[in-house]
Motif scaffolding. Structure first.
Motif, PDB file in Angstrom:
ATOM      1  N   GLU A   1     -64.205 -46.127 -98.819  1.00  0.00           N
ATOM      2  CA  GLU A   1     -63.765 -44.742 -99.010  1.00  0.00           C
ATOM      3  C   GLU A   1     -62.910 -44.350 -97.822  1.00  0.00           C
ATOM      4  N   VAL A   2     -61.799 -43.703 -98.092  1.00  0.00           N
ATOM      5  CA  VAL A   2     -60.892 -43.204 -97.052  1.00  0.00           C
ATOM      6  C   VAL A   2     -60.590 -41.761 -97.404  1.00  0.00           C
ATOM      7  N   ARG A   3     -60.868 -40.871 -96.455  1.00  0.00           N
ATOM      8  CA  ARG A   3     -60.635 -39.451 -96.696  1.00  0.00           C
ATOM      9  C   ARG A   3     -59.925 -38.853 -95.482  1.00  0.00           C
ATOM     10  N   HIS A   4     -58.887 -38.092 -95.730  1.00  0.00           N
ATOM     11  CA  HIS A   4     -58.160 -37.421 -94.652  1.00  0.00           C
ATOM     12  C   HIS A   4     -58.248 -35.918 -94.848  1.00  0.00           C
ATOM     13  N   GLU A   5     -58.501 -35.217 -93.746  1.00  0.00           N
ATOM     14  CA  GLU A   5     -58.523 -33.753 -93.776  1.00  0.00           C
ATOM     15  C   GLU A   5     -57.705 -33.250 -92.603  1.00  0.00           C
TER      16      GLU A   5
ATOM     17  N   ASN B   1     -56.314 -33.407 -87.323  1.00  0.00           N
ATOM     18  CA  ASN B   1     -56.523 -34.412 -88.359  1.00  0.00           C
ATOM     19  C   ASN B   1     -57.862 -35.106 -88.173  1.00  0.00           C
ATOM     20  N   THR B   2     -58.550 -35.331 -89.280  1.00  0.00           N
ATOM     21  CA  THR B   2     -59.770 -36.140 -89.271  1.00  0.00           C
ATOM     22  C   THR B   2     -59.650 -37.157 -90.394  1.00  0.00           C
ATOM     23  N   LEU B   3     -59.696 -38.426 -90.012  1.00  0.00           N
ATOM     24  CA  LEU B   3     -59.687 -39.515 -90.965  1.00  0.00           C
ATOM     25  C   LEU B   3     -61.099 -40.089 -91.006  1.00  0.00           C
ATOM     26  N   THR B   4     -61.694 -40.123 -92.184  1.00  0.00           N
ATOM     27  CA  THR B   4     -63.043 -40.647 -92.355  1.00  0.00           C
ATOM     28  C   THR B   4     -62.964 -41.929 -93.164  1.00  0.00           C
TER      29      THR B   4
ATOM     30  N   THR C   1     -70.781 -44.121 -86.956  1.00  0.00           N
ATOM     31  CA  THR C   1     -72.190 -43.929 -87.278  1.00  0.00           C
ATOM     32  C   THR C   1     -72.619 -45.053 -88.202  1.00  0.00           C
ATOM     33  N   ARG C   2     -73.834 -45.504 -87.993  1.00  0.00           N
ATOM     34  CA  ARG C   2     -74.379 -46.613 -88.778  1.00  0.00           C
ATOM     35  C   ARG C   2     -75.683 -46.167 -89.398  1.00  0.00           C
ATOM     36  N   GLY C   3     -75.758 -46.266 -90.680  1.00  0.00           N
ATOM     37  CA  GLY C   3     -76.991 -45.965 -91.389  1.00  0.00           C
ATOM     38  C   GLY C   3     -77.550 -47.215 -92.010  1.00  0.00           C
ATOM     39  N   PRO C   4     -78.598 -47.078 -92.780  1.00  0.00           N
ATOM     40  CA  PRO C   4     -79.238 -48.239 -93.382  1.00  0.00           C
ATOM     41  C   PRO C   4     -78.313 -49.046 -94.301  1.00  0.00           C
ATOM     42  N   SER C   5     -77.345 -48.388 -94.936  1.00  0.00           N
ATOM     43  CA  SER C   5     -76.517 -49.122 -95.895  1.00  0.00           C
ATOM     44  C   SER C   5     -75.024 -48.798 -95.793  1.00  0.00           C
ATOM     45  N   GLN C   6     -74.600 -48.243 -94.651  1.00  0.00           N
ATOM     46  CA  GLN C   6     -73.186 -47.896 -94.504  1.00  0.00           C
ATOM     47  C   GLN C   6     -72.817 -47.784 -93.041  1.00  0.00           C
ATOM     48  N   VAL C   7     -71.531 -47.853 -92.804  1.00  0.00           N
ATOM     49  CA  VAL C   7     -70.960 -47.514 -91.504  1.00  0.00           C
ATOM     50  C   VAL C   7     -69.830 -46.530 -91.800  1.00  0.00           C
ATOM     51  N   VAL C   8     -69.756 -45.474 -90.986  1.00  0.00           N
ATOM     52  CA  VAL C   8     -68.736 -44.447 -91.169  1.00  0.00           C
ATOM     53  C   VAL C   8     -67.992 -44.297 -89.848  1.00  0.00           C
ATOM     54  N   VAL C   9     -66.675 -44.348 -89.924  1.00  0.00           N
ATOM     55  CA  VAL C   9     -65.816 -44.171 -88.758  1.00  0.00           C
ATOM     56  C   VAL C   9     -65.028 -42.888 -88.963  1.00  0.00           C
ATOM     57  N   THR C  10     -65.011 -42.030 -87.943  1.00  0.00           N
ATOM     58  CA  THR C  10     -64.133 -40.865 -87.981  1.00  0.00           C
ATOM     59  C   THR C  10     -63.136 -41.000 -86.842  1.00  0.00           C
ATOM     60  N   ILE C  11     -61.884 -40.728 -87.145  1.00  0.00           N
ATOM     61  CA  ILE C  11     -60.816 -40.764 -86.148  1.00  0.00           C
ATOM     62  C   ILE C  11     -60.189 -39.383 -86.166  1.00  0.00           C
ATOM     63  N   GLU C  12     -60.248 -38.729 -85.015  1.00  0.00           N
ATOM     64  CA  GLU C  12     -59.755 -37.357 -84.920  1.00  0.00           C
ATOM     65  C   GLU C  12     -58.597 -37.290 -83.933  1.00  0.00           C
ATOM     66  N   ASP C  13     -57.605 -36.487 -84.269  1.00  0.00           N
ATOM     67  CA  ASP C  13     -56.493 -36.241 -83.358  1.00  0.00           C
ATOM     68  C   ASP C  13     -55.965 -34.838 -83.604  1.00  0.00           C
ATOM     69  N   ARG C  14     -55.168 -34.376 -82.676  1.00  0.00           N
ATOM     70  CA  ARG C  14     -54.581 -33.043 -82.798  1.00  0.00           C
ATOM     71  C   ARG C  14     -53.071 -33.126 -82.925  1.00  0.00           C
TER      72      ARG C  14
END
Length: 156
Positions: free
Chosen positions: A127-131, A138-141, A77-90
């Protein structure tokens, strides 16, 4: 670190494949295409691709170890001042705190192969966040802020 000063997202791209080595080129072509469509500055696009490639390789090599390969999905996702990547796996639950710090001060001949991927991910992103969720997996943001003076307008 973190999302301070980052605005909400406004454009989105998504791909899902099976976590197999032969799918990596499609996944990376998707990332390159999304970065181009998002008009990311070259250095930001490079950081996004590097971190995403390392994360995907980790899922492909380790995430489904001992199991049949399952899904891997990338959302950008791309916003006005950031890009966010989510990587999901099972795949198997991943604990980032279990990843040892690489021996960056050791000479290359004595350093064990591998182990730099997580370091590259955390160093290239803001920022790197894992849940982990027992049902969703797993979701890596990964978040990268784009300094306001570097944001491409719609004009070229």
């Amino acid at each position: 670190m973190g999302g301070a000063g980052c605005a909400a997202v406004s454009e989105a791209w998504r791909i899902e494949r099976i976590a197999r080595p032969e799918e990596l080129p499609d996944l990376l072509n998707f990332v390159d295409g999304a970065c181009a469509e998002a008009r990311l500055p070259d250095d930001i696009a490079f950081a996004v691709r590097l971190a995403t490639e390392e994360a995907c390789m980790n899922v492909i090599k380790h995430g489904y170890r001992g199991q049949l390969p399952g899904p891997i999905a990338i959302g950008i996702t791309r916003g006005p001042s950031q890009v966010v990547v989510t990587i999901e796996d099972r795949g198997t639950e991943f604990d980032p705190s279990s990843v040892p710090a690489p021996a960056l001060d050791a000479c290359a001949e004595l350093r064990p192969l591998g182990g730099l991927g997580w370091h590259l991910i955390t160093q290239s992103m803001d920022e790197v966040r894992h849940e982990h969720d027992a049902v969703k997996g797993n979701t890596l943001t990964l978040r990268k802020c784009i300094p306001s003076q570097r944001i491409h307008s719609g004009d070229s």
